[in-house]
Design a protein around this motif. Structure first.
Motif, PDB file in Angstrom:
ATOM      1  N   ASN A  91     -69.476-142.563 -50.334  1.00 50.39           N
ATOM      2  CA  ASN A  91     -69.142-142.071 -51.679  1.00 50.39           C
ATOM      3  C   ASN A  91     -68.996-140.564 -51.748  1.00 50.39           C
ATOM      4  OD1 ASN A  91     -69.068-144.619 -52.859  1.00 50.39           O
ATOM      5  ND2 ASN A  91     -71.262-144.596 -53.309  1.00 50.39           N
ATOM      6  N   ASP A  92     -69.702-139.829 -50.880  1.00 53.93           N
ATOM      7  CA  ASP A  92     -69.658-138.371 -50.946  1.00 53.93           C
ATOM      8  C   ASP A  92     -68.483-137.750 -50.192  1.00 53.93           C
ATOM      9  OD1 ASP A  92     -70.747-139.070 -48.475  1.00 53.93           O
ATOM     10  OD2 ASP A  92     -72.210-137.439 -48.475  1.00 53.93           O
ATOM     11  N   TRP A  93     -67.655-138.552 -49.540  1.00 53.90           N
ATOM     12  CA  TRP A  93     -66.485-138.016 -48.854  1.00 53.90           C
ATOM     13  C   TRP A  93     -65.442-137.617 -49.887  1.00 53.90           C
ATOM     14  CZ3 TRP A  93     -64.366-140.212 -43.705  1.00 53.90           C
ATOM     15  CH2 TRP A  93     -65.346-140.073 -42.707  1.00 53.90           C
ATOM     16  N   LYS A  94     -64.924-136.417 -49.752  1.00 53.85           N
ATOM     17  CA  LYS A  94     -63.912-135.904 -50.683  1.00 53.85           C
ATOM     18  C   LYS A  94     -62.598-135.611 -49.968  1.00 53.85           C
ATOM     19  CE  LYS A  94     -66.952-136.008 -53.904  1.00 53.85           C
ATOM     20  NZ  LYS A  94     -67.158-137.311 -54.468  1.00 53.85           N
ATOM     21  N   TYR A  95     -62.415-136.222 -48.787  1.00 54.11           N
ATOM     22  CA  TYR A  95     -61.187-136.001 -48.021  1.00 54.11           C
ATOM     23  C   TYR A  95     -59.990-136.637 -48.726  1.00 54.11           C
ATOM     24  CZ  TYR A  95     -64.311-134.979 -44.084  1.00 54.11           C
ATOM     25  OH  TYR A  95     -65.270-134.465 -43.273  1.00 54.11           O
ATOM     26  N   THR A  96     -58.843-135.968 -48.653  1.00 58.04           N
ATOM     27  CA  THR A  96     -57.591-136.588 -49.085  1.00 58.04           C
ATOM     28  C   THR A  96     -56.763-136.983 -47.870  1.00 58.04           C
ATOM     29  OG1 THR A  96     -56.562-134.418 -49.290  1.00 58.04           O
ATOM     30  CG2 THR A  96     -57.504-135.375 -51.294  1.00 58.04           C
ATOM     31  N   ILE A  97     -56.950-136.246 -46.787  1.00 53.94           N
ATOM     32  CA  ILE A  97     -56.315-136.581 -45.513  1.00 53.94           C
ATOM     33  C   ILE A  97     -57.427-137.008 -44.564  1.00 53.94           C
ATOM     34  CG2 ILE A  97     -55.007-135.687 -43.546  1.00 53.94           C
ATOM     35  CD1 ILE A  97     -53.655-133.758 -45.496  1.00 53.94           C
ATOM     36  N   SER A  98     -57.204-138.063 -43.852  1.00 48.57           N
ATOM     37  CA  SER A  98     -58.197-138.617 -42.942  1.00 48.57           C
ATOM     38  C   SER A  98     -58.530-137.645 -41.817  1.00 48.57           C
ATOM     39  CB  SER A  98     -57.653-139.916 -42.345  1.00 48.57           C
ATOM     40  OG  SER A  98     -58.389-140.300 -41.221  1.00 48.57           O
ATOM     41  N   PRO A  99     -59.780-137.628 -41.369  1.00 44.08           N
ATOM     42  CA  PRO A  99     -60.110-136.826 -40.186  1.00 44.08           C
ATOM     43  C   PRO A  99     -59.294-137.229 -38.959  1.00 44.08           C
ATOM     44  CG  PRO A  99     -62.110-137.538 -41.300  1.00 44.08           C
ATOM     45  CD  PRO A  99     -60.960-138.254 -41.962  1.00 44.08           C
ATOM     46  N   TRP A 100     -58.794-138.472 -38.913  1.00 43.70           N
ATOM     47  CA  TRP A 100     -57.978-138.909 -37.774  1.00 43.70           C
ATOM     48  C   TRP A 100     -56.646-138.171 -37.700  1.00 43.70           C
ATOM     49  CZ3 TRP A 100     -59.357-140.850 -33.471  1.00 43.70           C
ATOM     50  CH2 TRP A 100     -60.460-141.701 -33.388  1.00 43.70           C
ATOM     51  N   GLN A 101     -56.196-137.563 -38.776  1.00 42.83           N
ATOM     52  CA  GLN A 101     -54.953-136.797 -38.722  1.00 42.83           C
ATOM     53  C   GLN A 101     -55.054-135.690 -37.677  1.00 42.83           C
ATOM     54  OE1 GLN A 101     -51.945-137.352 -40.174  1.00 42.83           O
ATOM     55  NE2 GLN A 101     -51.211-135.611 -38.977  1.00 42.83           N
ATOM     56  N   ARG A 102     -56.272-135.209 -37.447  1.00 43.87           N
ATOM     57  CA  ARG A 102     -56.495-134.114 -36.506  1.00 43.87           C
ATOM     58  C   ARG A 102     -56.009-134.443 -35.096  1.00 43.87           C
ATOM     59  NH1 ARG A 102     -58.703-128.779 -36.559  1.00 43.87           N
ATOM     60  NH2 ARG A 102     -59.327-129.478 -38.603  1.00 43.87           N
ATOM     61  N   ILE A 103     -56.123-135.701 -34.677  1.00 41.98           N
ATOM     62  CA  ILE A 103     -55.687-136.066 -33.321  1.00 41.98           C
ATOM     63  C   ILE A 103     -54.184-135.794 -33.152  1.00 41.98           C
ATOM     64  CG2 ILE A 103     -55.154-138.518 -33.691  1.00 41.98           C
ATOM     65  CD1 ILE A 103     -56.591-139.126 -31.063  1.00 41.98           C
ATOM     66  N   PHE A 104     -53.417-136.019 -34.207  1.00 39.99           N
ATOM     67  CA  PHE A 104     -51.968-135.779 -34.148  1.00 39.99           C
ATOM     68  C   PHE A 104     -51.650-134.297 -34.324  1.00 39.99           C
ATOM     69  CE2 PHE A 104     -52.772-140.101 -35.588  1.00 39.99           C
ATOM     70  CZ  PHE A 104     -52.159-140.781 -34.547  1.00 39.99           C
ATOM     71  N   ASP A 105     -52.401-133.621 -35.194  1.00 39.98           N
ATOM     72  CA  ASP A 105     -52.220-132.173 -35.351  1.00 39.98           C
ATOM     73  C   ASP A 105     -52.540-131.449 -34.051  1.00 39.98           C
ATOM     74  OD1 ASP A 105     -51.596-132.717 -37.991  1.00 39.98           O
ATOM     75  OD2 ASP A 105     -53.556-132.094 -38.757  1.00 39.98           O
ATOM     76  N   ASN A 106     -53.617-131.870 -33.382  1.00 45.74           N
ATOM     77  CA  ASN A 106     -53.984-131.257 -32.105  1.00 45.74           C
ATOM     78  C   ASN A 106     -52.897-131.468 -31.058  1.00 45.74           C
ATOM     79  OD1 ASN A 106     -56.404-130.399 -33.161  1.00 45.74           O
ATOM     80  ND2 ASN A 106     -57.638-131.970 -32.161  1.00 45.74           N
ATOM     81  N   ALA A 107     -52.341-132.664 -31.010  1.00 42.80           N
ATOM     82  CA  ALA A 107     -51.263-132.957 -30.045  1.00 42.80           C
ATOM     83  C   ALA A 107     -50.050-132.069 -30.326  1.00 42.80           C
ATOM     84  CB  ALA A 107     -50.887-134.426 -30.095  1.00 42.80           C
ATOM     85  N   TYR A 108     -49.680-131.937 -31.580  1.00 41.07           N
ATOM     86  CA  TYR A 108     -48.539-131.090 -31.939  1.00 41.07           C
ATOM     87  C   TYR A 108     -48.802-129.636 -31.548  1.00 41.07           C
ATOM     88  CZ  TYR A 108     -45.245-128.382 -34.644  1.00 41.07           C
ATOM     89  OH  TYR A 108     -44.287-127.476 -35.012  1.00 41.07           O
ATOM     90  N   THR A 109     -49.976-129.144 -31.892  1.00 44.10           N
ATOM     91  CA  THR A 109     -50.322-127.758 -31.560  1.00 44.10           C
ATOM     92  C   THR A 109     -50.273-127.529 -30.065  1.00 44.10           C
ATOM     93  OG1 THR A 109     -51.708-127.567 -33.538  1.00 44.10           O
ATOM     94  CG2 THR A 109     -52.120-125.997 -31.758  1.00 44.10           C
ATOM     95  N   TRP A 110     -50.787-128.475 -29.294  1.00 38.28           N
ATOM     96  CA  TRP A 110     -50.753-128.345 -27.838  1.00 38.28           C
ATOM     97  C   TRP A 110     -49.313-128.281 -27.341  1.00 38.28           C
ATOM     98  CZ3 TRP A 110     -48.841-130.998 -23.686  1.00 38.28           C
ATOM     99  CH2 TRP A 110     -49.335-130.632 -22.431  1.00 38.28           C
ATOM    100  N   CYS A 111     -48.433-129.103 -27.922  1.00 37.75           N
ATOM    101  CA  CYS A 111     -47.035-129.150 -27.470  1.00 37.75           C
ATOM    102  C   CYS A 111     -46.285-127.835 -27.746  1.00 37.75           C
ATOM    103  CB  CYS A 111     -46.294-130.302 -28.139  1.00 37.75           C
ATOM    104  SG  CYS A 111     -46.775-131.919 -27.533  1.00 37.75           S
ATOM    105  N   VAL A 112     -46.601-127.172 -28.826  1.00 39.28           N
ATOM    106  CA  VAL A 112     -45.839-125.968 -29.179  1.00 39.28           C
ATOM    107  C   VAL A 112     -46.515-124.678 -28.740  1.00 39.28           C
ATOM    108  CG1 VAL A 112     -44.712-127.101 -31.129  1.00 39.28           C
ATOM    109  CG2 VAL A 112     -46.823-125.826 -31.518  1.00 39.28           C
ATOM    110  N   THR A 113     -47.702-124.780 -28.170  1.00 43.14           N
ATOM    111  CA  THR A 113     -48.417-123.587 -27.716  1.00 43.14           C
ATOM    112  C   THR A 113     -47.954-123.208 -26.314  1.00 43.14           C
ATOM    113  OG1 THR A 113     -50.345-124.194 -29.018  1.00 43.14           O
ATOM    114  CG2 THR A 113     -50.698-122.599 -27.254  1.00 43.14           C
ATOM    115  N   GLU A 114     -47.631-121.959 -26.159  1.00 39.74           N
ATOM    116  CA  GLU A 114     -47.215-121.463 -24.845  1.00 39.74           C
ATOM    117  C   GLU A 114     -48.441-120.941 -24.116  1.00 39.74           C
ATOM    118  OE1 GLU A 114     -43.849-118.828 -24.844  1.00 39.74           O
ATOM    119  OE2 GLU A 114     -43.111-119.733 -26.687  1.00 39.74           O
ATOM    120  N   ASP A 115     -48.511-121.219 -22.826  1.00 36.70           N
ATOM    121  CA  ASP A 115     -49.593-120.648 -22.010  1.00 36.70           C
ATOM    122  C   ASP A 115     -49.114-119.444 -21.262  1.00 36.70           C
ATOM    123  OD1 ASP A 115     -51.386-122.479 -22.828  1.00 36.70           O
ATOM    124  OD2 ASP A 115     -51.542-123.540 -20.946  1.00 36.70           O
TER     125      ASP A 115
END
Length: 115
Positions: A91-115
């Motif tokens: 009941n105390d969760w106030k998320y509008t976007i699931s924490p699981w979205q992070r797995i896809f955001d992390n993948a995208y960030t990794w793909c566009v980050t230059e080393d």
């Protein structure tokens, strides 16, 4: 997402991780390639049904390559990236976007980050 304990949709009991010998499992552990595990309510890896739907060794639900470029997993986080897709939340969760979205955001960030 390290150390996160989240509910996730499981479509079926396939994708069971087993090993012919302990050497493969040990190498995955040594290389930090055990990316996702089924856990109990306290975050402890489990082999017990229904928390681990297929009985995977040590609760393994996903593995990755050493460089992190490849991920193979059984759960389906793509089915719960929005909170309305979750069957239950505290009941105390106030998320509008699931924490699981992070797995896809992390993948995208990794793909566009230059080393």
């Amino acid at each position: 997402m390290e150390n996160s304990v989240l509910g996730v949709w499981i479509a079926h009991g396939e994708g069971r991780f087993t090993f012919r010998n302990n050497n493969v499992l040990q190498k995955l552990k040594e290389n930090h390639c055990l990316a996702i595990k089924y856990t109990d309510d306290h975050g402890n890896p489990t082999e017990c049904y229904p928390l681990n739907p297929n009985g995977s060794t040590e609760g393994i639900a996903g593995i990755c390559s050493v460089d992190g470029r490849h991920l193979a997993m059984m759960p389906h986080p793509e089915r719960c990236t929005r909170m309305w897709q979750w069957p239950w939340t505290p009941n105390d969760w106030k998320y509008t976007i699931s924490p699981w979205q992070r797995i896809f955001d992390n993948a995208y960030t990794w793909c566009v980050t230059e080393d």
